[in-house]
Motif scaffolding. Structure first.
Motif, PDB file in Angstrom:
ATOM      1  N   GLN A   1      72.378 124.162  81.279  1.00 56.69           N
ATOM      2  CA  GLN A   1      70.965 124.108  81.658  1.00 56.69           C
ATOM      3  C   GLN A   1      70.669 122.839  82.459  1.00 56.69           C
ATOM      4  O   GLN A   1      69.997 122.890  83.473  1.00 56.69           O
ATOM      5  N   LEU A   2      71.192 121.714  81.960  1.00 51.08           N
ATOM      6  CA  LEU A   2      70.867 120.416  82.547  1.00 51.08           C
ATOM      7  C   LEU A   2      72.114 119.713  83.054  1.00 51.08           C
ATOM      8  O   LEU A   2      73.180 119.798  82.441  1.00 51.08           O
ATOM      9  N   THR A   3      71.940 118.991  84.156  1.00 51.62           N
ATOM     10  CA  THR A   3      72.947 118.026  84.595  1.00 51.62           C
ATOM     11  C   THR A   3      72.293 116.650  84.506  1.00 51.62           C
ATOM     12  O   THR A   3      71.156 116.475  84.960  1.00 51.62           O
ATOM     13  N   ILE A   4      73.004 115.703  83.925  1.00 53.67           N
ATOM     14  CA  ILE A   4      72.461 114.349  83.769  1.00 53.67           C
ATOM     15  C   ILE A   4      73.305 113.410  84.616  1.00 53.67           C
ATOM     16  O   ILE A   4      74.538 113.448  84.544  1.00 53.67           O
ATOM     17  N   THR A   5      72.651 112.597  85.435  1.00 52.19           N
ATOM     18  CA  THR A   5      73.393 111.654  86.276  1.00 52.19           C
ATOM     19  C   THR A   5      72.830 110.247  86.075  1.00 52.19           C
ATOM     20  O   THR A   5      71.628 110.081  85.873  1.00 52.19           O
TER      21      THR A   5
ATOM     22  N   LYS B   1      68.785 110.477  85.731  1.00 56.23           N
ATOM     23  CA  LYS B   1      68.037 111.641  86.208  1.00 56.23           C
ATOM     24  C   LYS B   1      68.546 112.910  85.539  1.00 56.23           C
ATOM     25  O   LYS B   1      69.742 113.063  85.289  1.00 56.23           O
ATOM     26  N   PHE B   2      67.592 113.815  85.272  1.00 57.52           N
ATOM     27  CA  PHE B   2      67.900 115.116  84.684  1.00 57.52           C
ATOM     28  C   PHE B   2      67.619 116.182  85.739  1.00 57.52           C
ATOM     29  O   PHE B   2      66.538 116.216  86.318  1.00 57.52           O
TER      30      PHE B   2
ATOM     31  N   THR C   1      69.567 125.519  89.747  1.00 58.05           N
ATOM     32  CA  THR C   1      68.714 125.444  90.948  1.00 58.05           C
ATOM     33  C   THR C   1      68.795 124.084  91.617  1.00 58.05           C
ATOM     34  O   THR C   1      68.291 123.910  92.723  1.00 58.05           O
ATOM     35  N   LYS C   2      69.386 123.083  90.951  1.00 56.30           N
ATOM     36  CA  LYS C   2      69.557 121.714  91.459  1.00 56.30           C
ATOM     37  C   LYS C   2      68.224 120.977  91.618  1.00 56.30           C
ATOM     38  O   LYS C   2      68.130 120.015  92.375  1.00 56.30           O
ATOM     39  N   ASP C   3      67.161 121.462  90.937  1.00 55.50           N
ATOM     40  CA  ASP C   3      65.862 120.766  91.017  1.00 55.50           C
ATOM     41  C   ASP C   3      65.847 119.573  90.077  1.00 55.50           C
ATOM     42  O   ASP C   3      66.402 119.632  88.980  1.00 55.50           O
ATOM     43  N   LEU C   4      65.141 118.505  90.495  1.00 51.28           N
ATOM     44  CA  LEU C   4      64.983 117.328  89.639  1.00 51.28           C
ATOM     45  C   LEU C   4      63.943 117.635  88.572  1.00 51.28           C
ATOM     46  O   LEU C   4      62.837 118.081  88.878  1.00 51.28           O
ATOM     47  N   VAL C   5      64.285 117.441  87.315  1.00 48.47           N
ATOM     48  CA  VAL C   5      63.368 117.724  86.218  1.00 48.47           C
ATOM     49  C   VAL C   5      62.664 116.439  85.791  1.00 48.47           C
ATOM     50  O   VAL C   5      61.456 116.412  85.565  1.00 48.47           O
TER      51      VAL C   5
ATOM     52  N   ARG D   1      64.169 113.262  75.860  1.00 48.52           N
ATOM     53  CA  ARG D   1      64.458 112.318  76.956  1.00 48.52           C
ATOM     54  C   ARG D   1      63.985 110.909  76.645  1.00 48.52           C
ATOM     55  O   ARG D   1      63.554 110.179  77.529  1.00 48.52           O
ATOM     56  N   LYS D   2      64.041 110.539  75.388  1.00 43.98           N
ATOM     57  CA  LYS D   2      63.662 109.187  74.971  1.00 43.98           C
ATOM     58  C   LYS D   2      64.902 108.468  74.430  1.00 43.98           C
ATOM     59  O   LYS D   2      65.788 109.097  73.867  1.00 43.98           O
TER      60      LYS D   2
END
Length: 664
Positions: A493-497, A505-506, A511-515, A553-554
């Motif tokens: 679901q998520l890629t974390i960089t 960034k998540f 879809t490669k959209d920034l969450v 995301r904390k």
């Protein structure tokens, strides 16, 4: 507070150490009717049976690294510095011989005696049982510096000495008389070996010459020459083929036909370092070699043309491993990438399951033609890699980044070789950029996609089966700075960089959209995701560690306490512990629910990589300048361990790293 019974981790054993620069010793056991092979590994002696190369015994450790090894029917002699020890039953030290003032460099067992020569040119004959000196002879370094010693067979009480000046001397040890001096061949003697014929010895010289000499009549029978530098070892076949093998400092072996008096064949690159020891098994077409490249090989001569093929071998890394990761879910294989450029798999169950996936190469065909030494196609060592077993029987399941190199490679665990694809962005397919390289990599839990981060801040997705580029994150690039870590969650679901500009960034994986994007308190040096529980460990350049929950995301925990760069992190399988290693030589275990440090110990050499078994029973570590992979057992599984937080003034104690023998 003592550590003896309270630590979470206890040393268990070391994997992947087989051989050093000391020549091996071959012995025959009359009652067992089989041959055994002894090698010196660090401070102890390993004994293997030749039949299967299975490890039979590991001796107790000596105070320092072994520099010399020899054996007779009953005992194994090993020396370090100026002290000589004798092991009985391959295990315990039963005799100690002290009296040398300098480092011992030659050993020769001799009936009920053993002869040792030190670098100051003092030869001592010891009585094996009483440990007393029977005789001491000093030689003048300027005229006769002893460099080789041999007891010619059937010559009672006599030894032949070779010198750096080139001359040889035959001594009677019992009467302490010099019987004869051979003028030699003006080159230092590096090796002496008894030929199968009585009175005949082979003399290896520093010039690469091998002289087959009759010492009874002082006449040379034949002369051979190798162009590879000094002769390091000589051995004769005794199974009916008149063949002599000679080793060289660059790892080649030459086989000489003694009937035709010519070169029969060469075995190039038998080892990647000097051939330390070489011995034909008496009466069998087997040659055993070992070298400082951490390899023992048994070659069999059963094919046409007289060349040998590897029948059995035990090899580890020839340069220290830099990254280790457990592979699969059963906790039985550890993948390890080393500075020697190879990727290897070590089994925690038995050495026979070890396998090497070879070294990376730009073009495999060209590499094969050129051979090891001239290989301009070799890739730099692997820095980080990720592996997944989900589809490993269908296509490549391992993806790796190389030091300072833009192309990532895929590897196939099933075929134990480098894989089919070279993954790099299309814009670099024609020219190779100099200062852009891959820094981080992850593979999805389904084994279908690889996510690769570059030093420019670009993050790309590739298909593992086809190697096709499947898009990238962000407009141009994902981050302003270099990518310090990438991770994909368990359900794609998520890629974390994480980038070196201090942002995490998540992104939506598909879809490669920034969450979501957030500032970190400091520059991250690496990230690690525990997929099952969705917690992300982040190591920072200021030596602190944060734990982030990817649902909310904390940042939920922050730990500080290391005093050096954090080299690696690993989670326990249940996600309760985060274990970290740092350049301050400590290994710390943080308990996430309570937010406390529950275990800390020091090692004598910093751990560069850590990985915890998926079954939770072992922690594995690789260390600076060390070829081994060390296993530590998780004591909380089988005994009562206090998991109370350590006090603020806790002083961690130094823990010795385990040896090859499993600790009971």
């Amino acid at each position: 507070m003592a550590r003896a019974g309270c630590g979470v981790f206890a040393g268990f054993r070391v994997l992947g150490q087989f051989s050093g620069h000391v020549p091996h010793v071959l012995r025959y056991h009359g009652r067992h009717r089989e041959f055994y092979l002894a090698t010196a590994v660090g401070r102890s002696v390993h004994t293997y049976n030749v039949k299967k190369l299975g490890i039979v015994a590991v001796s107790n450790a000596l105070p320092q690294d072994i520099t010399c090894l020899a054996a007779d029917r009953m005992l194994i002699f090993a020396s370090y510095d100026n002290v000589l020890h004798a092991f009985a039953r391959n295990k315990e030290v039963v005799h100690t011989y002290e009296g040398h003032k300098a480092r011992i460099h030659l050993l020769q067992p001799f009936g009920d005696h053993v002869i040792s020569v030190d670098v100051d040119n003092v030869l001592i004959v010891w009585d094996t049982q009483s440990e007393e000196q029977y005789l001491e002879v000093g030689f003048d370094k300027a005229t006769f510096a002893v460099s080789a010693v041999l007891h010619p067979s059937t010559y009672l009480n006599k030894i032949l000495l070779g010198s750096e000046q080139g001359s040889l001397q035959l001594w009677n040890i019992r009467s302490n008389k010099l019987l004869y001096s051979f003028p030699g061949w003006h080159f230092a003697v590096t090796a002496l070996e008894q030929a199968p014929a009585v009175d005949v010895v082979a003399v290896g010289l520093v010039s690469g010459h091998i002289i087959i000499h009759n010492i009874k009549f002082d006449e040379t029978l034949m002369k051979f020459q190798q162009d590879w530098g000094p002769i390091t070892a000589i051995s004769f076949r005794t199974d009916g083929h008149p063949v002599m093998a000679a080793g060289s400092p660059i790892g080649h072996i030459a086989l000489w036909d003694l009937e035709e008096k010519k070169l029969m064949c060469q075995m190039q690159d038998a080892h990647s370092t000097a051939i330390a020891g070489m011995s034909f098994v008496p009466g069998e077409p087997l040659l055993i070699t070992n070298g400082a490249d951490n390899a023992i090989q048994v070659w069999i001569f059963d094919g046409p043309g007289g060349t040998g093929r590897v029948l059995r071998s035990r090899m580890g890394h020839s340069a220290p491993p830099t990254k280790i990761r457990y592979h699969g879910h059963n906790g039985e294989q550890i993948l390890s990438a080393g500075q020697d450029g190879t990727l290897q798999s070590f089994s925690t169950v038995h050495e026979k399951f070890n396998k090497s996936l070879g070294r990376g190469s730009i073009n495999k065909k060209k590499s094969k033609k050129k051979g090891l030494k001239l290989d301009t196609m070799a890739l730099p060592p692997i820095t980080v890699f990720a592996s997944e077993v989900a589809h490993q029987s269908d296509w490549d399941g391992i993806v790796a980044c190389h030091q300072g190199y833009i192309t990532c490679t895929t590897w196939n665990y099933q075929k134990t070789s480098m894989g089919a694809h070279k993954l790099k962005p299309e814009e670099f397919s024609k020219h190779k950029p100099i200062d852009i390289y891959a820094t981080a990599v992850d593979i999805t839990s389904c084994g279908n996609f690889a996510v690769i981060g570059l030093s420019t801040g670009q993050v790309d997705v590739y298909n593992m089966q086809s190697g096709i580029h499947r898009g990238h994150y962000g407009e141009e690039r994902a981050h302003e700075g270099a990518i310090r870590g990438v991770a994909v969650d368990g359900l794609n679901q998520l890629t974390i960089t994480a980038g070196s500009e201090g942002l995490i960034k998540f992104w939506k994986f598909k879809t490669k959209d920034l969450v979501y994007s957030t500032d970190l308190p400091c520059v991250p040096s690496g990230i690690l995701l525990h997929r099952d529980s969705g917690i992300l460990g982040i190591a920072f350049d200021d030596f602190s560690i944060s734990v982030l929950d990817i649902e909310t995301r904390k940042i939920v925990r922050t730990f500080s306490g290391h005093h050096g760069r954090i080299n690696d992190m690993t989670f326990s399988p249940d996600g309760r512990w985060l274990i970290t290693s740092s350049m301050d030589c400590s290994i710390k275990t943080w308990d996430l629910p309570s937010g406390c440090l529950i275990d800390c110990f020091l090692v004598d050499s910093a751990a560069v990589s850590l990985t915890m078994s998926p079954t939770g029973d072992f922690l594995a570590s690789a260390h600076v300048d060390d070829l081994g992979i060390y296993l530590w057992s998780n004591r909380s599984l089988y005994s009562l361990v206090s998991l109370r937080p350590l006090s603020a003034d806790y002083v961690p104690s130094m823990v010795a790293r385990p040896t090859t023998c499993p600790v009971e």
